[in-house]
Scaffold this motif. Structure first.
Motif, PDB file in Angstrom:
ATOM      1  N   PHE A 163      71.090  66.740  19.157  1.00  0.00           N
ATOM      2  CA  PHE A 163      70.742  67.902  18.337  1.00  0.00           C
ATOM      3  C   PHE A 163      71.780  68.214  17.273  1.00  0.00           C
ATOM      4  O   PHE A 163      71.434  68.765  16.224  1.00  0.00           O
ATOM      5  CB  PHE A 163      70.533  69.125  19.234  1.00  0.00           C
ATOM      6  CG  PHE A 163      69.302  69.035  20.088  1.00  0.00           C
ATOM      7  CD1 PHE A 163      68.049  69.136  19.522  1.00  0.00           C
ATOM      8  CD2 PHE A 163      69.395  68.829  21.465  1.00  0.00           C
ATOM      9  CE1 PHE A 163      66.904  69.054  20.299  1.00  0.00           C
ATOM     10  CE2 PHE A 163      68.254  68.745  22.242  1.00  0.00           C
ATOM     11  CZ  PHE A 163      67.006  68.858  21.658  1.00  0.00           C
ATOM     12  N   ARG A 164      73.007  67.887  17.507  1.00  0.00           N
ATOM     13  CA  ARG A 164      74.053  68.196  16.521  1.00  0.00           C
ATOM     14  C   ARG A 164      73.782  67.482  15.199  1.00  0.00           C
ATOM     15  O   ARG A 164      73.747  68.117  14.135  1.00  0.00           O
ATOM     16  CB  ARG A 164      75.416  67.787  17.069  1.00  0.00           C
ATOM     17  CG  ARG A 164      76.563  68.036  16.086  1.00  0.00           C
ATOM     18  CD  ARG A 164      77.890  67.602  16.692  1.00  0.00           C
ATOM     19  NE  ARG A 164      78.993  67.827  15.785  1.00  0.00           N
ATOM     20  CZ  ARG A 164      79.380  66.978  14.838  1.00  0.00           C
ATOM     21  NH1 ARG A 164      78.712  65.829  14.679  1.00  0.00           N
ATOM     22  NH2 ARG A 164      80.403  67.257  14.049  1.00  0.00           N
ATOM     23  N   ASP A 165      73.594  66.166  15.251  1.00  0.00           N
ATOM     24  CA  ASP A 165      73.359  65.403  14.025  1.00  0.00           C
ATOM     25  C   ASP A 165      72.007  65.736  13.403  1.00  0.00           C
ATOM     26  O   ASP A 165      71.873  65.814  12.170  1.00  0.00           O
ATOM     27  CB  ASP A 165      73.442  63.905  14.314  1.00  0.00           C
ATOM     28  CG  ASP A 165      74.846  63.474  14.701  1.00  0.00           C
ATOM     29  OD1 ASP A 165      75.807  64.191  14.357  1.00  0.00           O
ATOM     30  OD2 ASP A 165      74.993  62.418  15.356  1.00  0.00           O
ATOM     31  N   ARG A 166      71.012  65.954  14.239  1.00  0.00           N
ATOM     32  CA  ARG A 166      69.686  66.273  13.710  1.00  0.00           C
ATOM     33  C   ARG A 166      69.678  67.623  13.002  1.00  0.00           C
ATOM     34  O   ARG A 166      69.034  67.782  11.960  1.00  0.00           O
ATOM     35  CB  ARG A 166      68.661  66.242  14.847  1.00  0.00           C
ATOM     36  CG  ARG A 166      68.417  64.859  15.415  1.00  0.00           C
ATOM     37  CD  ARG A 166      67.635  64.919  16.721  1.00  0.00           C
ATOM     38  NE  ARG A 166      66.286  65.444  16.523  1.00  0.00           N
ATOM     39  CZ  ARG A 166      65.461  65.752  17.526  1.00  0.00           C
ATOM     40  NH1 ARG A 166      65.881  65.623  18.788  1.00  0.00           N
ATOM     41  NH2 ARG A 166      64.252  66.192  17.269  1.00  0.00           N
ATOM     42  N   HIS A 167      70.409  68.579  13.543  1.00  0.00           N
ATOM     43  CA  HIS A 167      70.495  69.883  12.901  1.00  0.00           C
ATOM     44  C   HIS A 167      71.249  69.789  11.580  1.00  0.00           C
ATOM     45  O   HIS A 167      70.852  70.404  10.573  1.00  0.00           O
ATOM     46  CB  HIS A 167      71.193  70.875  13.824  1.00  0.00           C
ATOM     47  CG  HIS A 167      71.410  72.223  13.208  1.00  0.00           C
ATOM     48  ND1 HIS A 167      70.374  73.052  12.837  1.00  0.00           N
ATOM     49  CD2 HIS A 167      72.556  72.891  12.886  1.00  0.00           C
ATOM     50  CE1 HIS A 167      70.857  74.161  12.308  1.00  0.00           C
ATOM     51  NE2 HIS A 167      72.178  74.091  12.324  1.00  0.00           N
ATOM     52  N   PHE A 168      72.322  69.031  11.557  1.00  0.00           N
ATOM     53  CA  PHE A 168      73.099  68.859  10.326  1.00  0.00           C
ATOM     54  C   PHE A 168      72.239  68.206   9.240  1.00  0.00           C
ATOM     55  O   PHE A 168      72.238  68.644   8.080  1.00  0.00           O
ATOM     56  CB  PHE A 168      74.336  68.006  10.607  1.00  0.00           C
ATOM     57  CG  PHE A 168      75.230  67.824   9.406  1.00  0.00           C
ATOM     58  CD1 PHE A 168      76.200  68.764   9.102  1.00  0.00           C
ATOM     59  CD2 PHE A 168      75.101  66.713   8.584  1.00  0.00           C
ATOM     60  CE1 PHE A 168      77.020  68.604   7.988  1.00  0.00           C
ATOM     61  CE2 PHE A 168      75.913  66.543   7.478  1.00  0.00           C
ATOM     62  CZ  PHE A 168      76.878  67.488   7.182  1.00  0.00           C
ATOM     63  N   ASN A 169      71.494  67.154   9.603  1.00  0.00           N
ATOM     64  CA  ASN A 169      70.640  66.469   8.623  1.00  0.00           C
ATOM     65  C   ASN A 169      69.519  67.389   8.125  1.00  0.00           C
ATOM     66  O   ASN A 169      69.207  67.415   6.929  1.00  0.00           O
ATOM     67  CB  ASN A 169      70.054  65.202   9.240  1.00  0.00           C
ATOM     68  CG  ASN A 169      71.107  64.163   9.539  1.00  0.00           C
ATOM     69  OD1 ASN A 169      72.174  64.153   8.923  1.00  0.00           O
ATOM     70  ND2 ASN A 169      70.837  63.289  10.496  1.00  0.00           N
ATOM     71  N   ALA A 170      68.917  68.136   9.047  1.00  0.00           N
ATOM     72  CA  ALA A 170      67.850  69.052   8.644  1.00  0.00           C
ATOM     73  C   ALA A 170      68.376  70.137   7.713  1.00  0.00           C
ATOM     74  O   ALA A 170      67.718  70.499   6.727  1.00  0.00           O
ATOM     75  CB  ALA A 170      67.213  69.685   9.882  1.00  0.00           C
ATOM     76  N   GLY A 171      69.555  70.661   8.004  1.00  0.00           N
ATOM     77  CA  GLY A 171      70.141  71.674   7.138  1.00  0.00           C
ATOM     78  C   GLY A 171      70.451  71.138   5.747  1.00  0.00           C
ATOM     79  O   GLY A 171      70.264  71.841   4.748  1.00  0.00           O
ATOM     80  N   SER A 172      70.926  69.900   5.684  1.00  0.00           N
ATOM     81  CA  SER A 172      71.232  69.295   4.385  1.00  0.00           C
ATOM     82  C   SER A 172      69.969  69.117   3.550  1.00  0.00           C
ATOM     83  O   SER A 172      69.948  69.406   2.347  1.00  0.00           O
ATOM     84  CB  SER A 172      71.921  67.938   4.593  1.00  0.00           C
ATOM     85  OG  SER A 172      73.139  68.091   5.292  1.00  0.00           O
ATOM     86  N   ILE A 173      68.905  68.639   4.187  1.00  0.00           N
ATOM     87  CA  ILE A 173      67.626  68.469   3.480  1.00  0.00           C
ATOM     88  C   ILE A 173      67.087  69.816   3.019  1.00  0.00           C
ATOM     89  O   ILE A 173      66.614  69.970   1.882  1.00  0.00           O
ATOM     90  CB  ILE A 173      66.608  67.759   4.392  1.00  0.00           C
ATOM     91  CG1 ILE A 173      67.067  66.316   4.662  1.00  0.00           C
ATOM     92  CG2 ILE A 173      65.207  67.778   3.779  1.00  0.00           C
ATOM     93  CD1 ILE A 173      66.225  65.588   5.687  1.00  0.00           C
ATOM     94  N   LEU A 174      67.175  70.802   3.879  1.00  0.00           N
ATOM     95  CA  LEU A 174      66.682  72.142   3.544  1.00  0.00           C
ATOM     96  C   LEU A 174      67.451  72.730   2.368  1.00  0.00           C
ATOM     97  O   LEU A 174      66.857  73.325   1.454  1.00  0.00           O
ATOM     98  CB  LEU A 174      66.802  73.047   4.766  1.00  0.00           C
ATOM     99  CG  LEU A 174      66.231  74.452   4.653  1.00  0.00           C
ATOM    100  CD1 LEU A 174      64.733  74.396   4.417  1.00  0.00           C
ATOM    101  CD2 LEU A 174      66.533  75.247   5.921  1.00  0.00           C
ATOM    102  N   LEU A 175      68.764  72.555   2.376  1.00  0.00           N
ATOM    103  CA  LEU A 175      69.585  73.080   1.279  1.00  0.00           C
ATOM    104  C   LEU A 175      69.230  72.399  -0.039  1.00  0.00           C
ATOM    105  O   LEU A 175      69.028  73.061  -1.060  1.00  0.00           O
ATOM    106  CB  LEU A 175      71.070  72.884   1.596  1.00  0.00           C
ATOM    107  CG  LEU A 175      72.054  73.316   0.506  1.00  0.00           C
ATOM    108  CD1 LEU A 175      71.983  74.825   0.288  1.00  0.00           C
ATOM    109  CD2 LEU A 175      73.478  72.897   0.880  1.00  0.00           C
ATOM    110  N   GLY A 176      69.144  71.068  -0.028  1.00  0.00           N
ATOM    111  CA  GLY A 176      68.870  70.337  -1.261  1.00  0.00           C
ATOM    112  C   GLY A 176      67.503  70.652  -1.846  1.00  0.00           C
ATOM    113  O   GLY A 176      67.381  71.066  -3.013  1.00  0.00           O
ATOM    114  N   PHE A 177      66.461  70.487  -1.049  1.00  0.00           N
ATOM    115  CA  PHE A 177      65.113  70.724  -1.534  1.00  0.00           C
ATOM    116  C   PHE A 177      64.877  72.213  -1.809  1.00  0.00           C
ATOM    117  O   PHE A 177      64.155  72.564  -2.745  1.00  0.00           O
ATOM    118  CB  PHE A 177      64.084  70.214  -0.525  1.00  0.00           C
ATOM    119  CG  PHE A 177      63.820  68.739  -0.625  1.00  0.00           C
ATOM    120  CD1 PHE A 177      62.885  68.245  -1.514  1.00  0.00           C
ATOM    121  CD2 PHE A 177      64.516  67.844   0.163  1.00  0.00           C
ATOM    122  CE1 PHE A 177      62.640  66.882  -1.611  1.00  0.00           C
ATOM    123  CE2 PHE A 177      64.289  66.489   0.076  1.00  0.00           C
ATOM    124  CZ  PHE A 177      63.342  65.999  -0.816  1.00  0.00           C
TER     125      PHE A 177
END
Length: 265
Positions: A163-177
């Motif tokens: 969950f740590r890496d998945r949350h980080f990746n999801a947050g990055s995508i959310l911020l960018g888009f």
């Protein structure tokens, strides 16, 4: 020097008045307005081969047809309904993705907090009873030991979820888009109408964008174990979700106006 008999071609006024019968017949046959062919010299246009004029008659109205536009046609298809609907569709998807990212973050938080619970329970557990010869006495586990076992198994399952890496990746995508589309929505409104409309939807969208950036700025401190930063990160994103939900009705109102004042494409 211009040769004798040759005259300089010039663009005619951009209006719907066509002087000669030849011009009127040509425009009526191709269903073009004078505004649509003013991009070219008219004298050049009428000398084009028939197939070229046919292609022109199909493509130019699609690009410059003012009925499909909301602000006069200066930006062509950028003013149409298709691009105007991209913003609500993308933001609707980002709202669902926000909830998913929050779920991943909460699960990662659970991985950390569950270890703290296990540590505290171990302090409460009584030492294992031993016989006089030093061998452990077989006895049923105490309620505390049972709880420690359950929490340990739960933590093992959570760790497999990454969950740590998945949350980080999801947050990055959310911020960018999210930032891209938040700005893109305002730009599209200006292209279609020539202005922005200060109001709840615009201000809530700006606040959501700021909260995305502020929550992301806390990540370095969170990675160092700062509990204050972690709590603030959660609080900012909770406010973000509330604003997102509150913004949905105003967004739907704007979508209805898009359908009212624009046409495809």
């Amino acid at each position: 020097m211009m040769r004798q008999g040759k005259t300089r071609r010039s663009a005619r006024p951009a209006d719907n008045r066509v002087g000669t019968p030849r011009e009127r017949k040509l425009l009526q046959g191709l269903q073009l307005t004078r505004k649509e062919i003013d991009f070219f010299h008219f004298d050049d246009f009428i000398t084009l081969p028939k197939k070229c004029r046919l292609t022109f008659s199909i493509s130019v109205p699609w690009t410059f047809n003012s009925d499909a536009l909301a602000a006069g046609g200066e930006f062509g298809l950028l003013e149409g309904r298709s691009l105007a609907l991209i913003h609500p569709i993308v933001m609707g998807g980002l709202f669902v993705y926000t909830l998913w990212a929050g779920y991943l973050g909460w699960q990662w938080r659970r991985v950390r907090t569950i270890q703290n619970e296990i540590t505290e329970l171990k302090k409460q557990a009584k030492p294992v009873a031993v016989a006089p010869d030093g061998t452990p006495v077989n006895a049923p586990p105490s309620p505390v030991e049972t709880q420690i076992q359950q929490l340990t198994e739960e933590r093992k399952v959570l760790l497999k979820g990454n969950f740590r890496d998945r949350h980080f990746n999801a947050g990055s995508i959310l911020l960018g888009f999210g930032v891209f589309e938040a700005i893109g929505g305002g730009v599209n409104t200006w292209i279609r109408t020539g202005k922005l409309f200060p109001g709840p939807h615009l201000f809530a969208g700006a606040a959501i964008t700021v909260l995305w950036a502020a929550a992301a700025a806390l990540v370095p401190a969170m990675q160092k174990g700062n509990e204050t930063a972690r709590s603030l990160h959660i609080a900012l994103n909770a406010v973000n979700v509330v604003l997102f939900i509150w913004q949905i009705p105003t967004g739907l109102d704007i979508v209805l106006k898009v359908f009212e004042f624009t046409k495809w494409p």
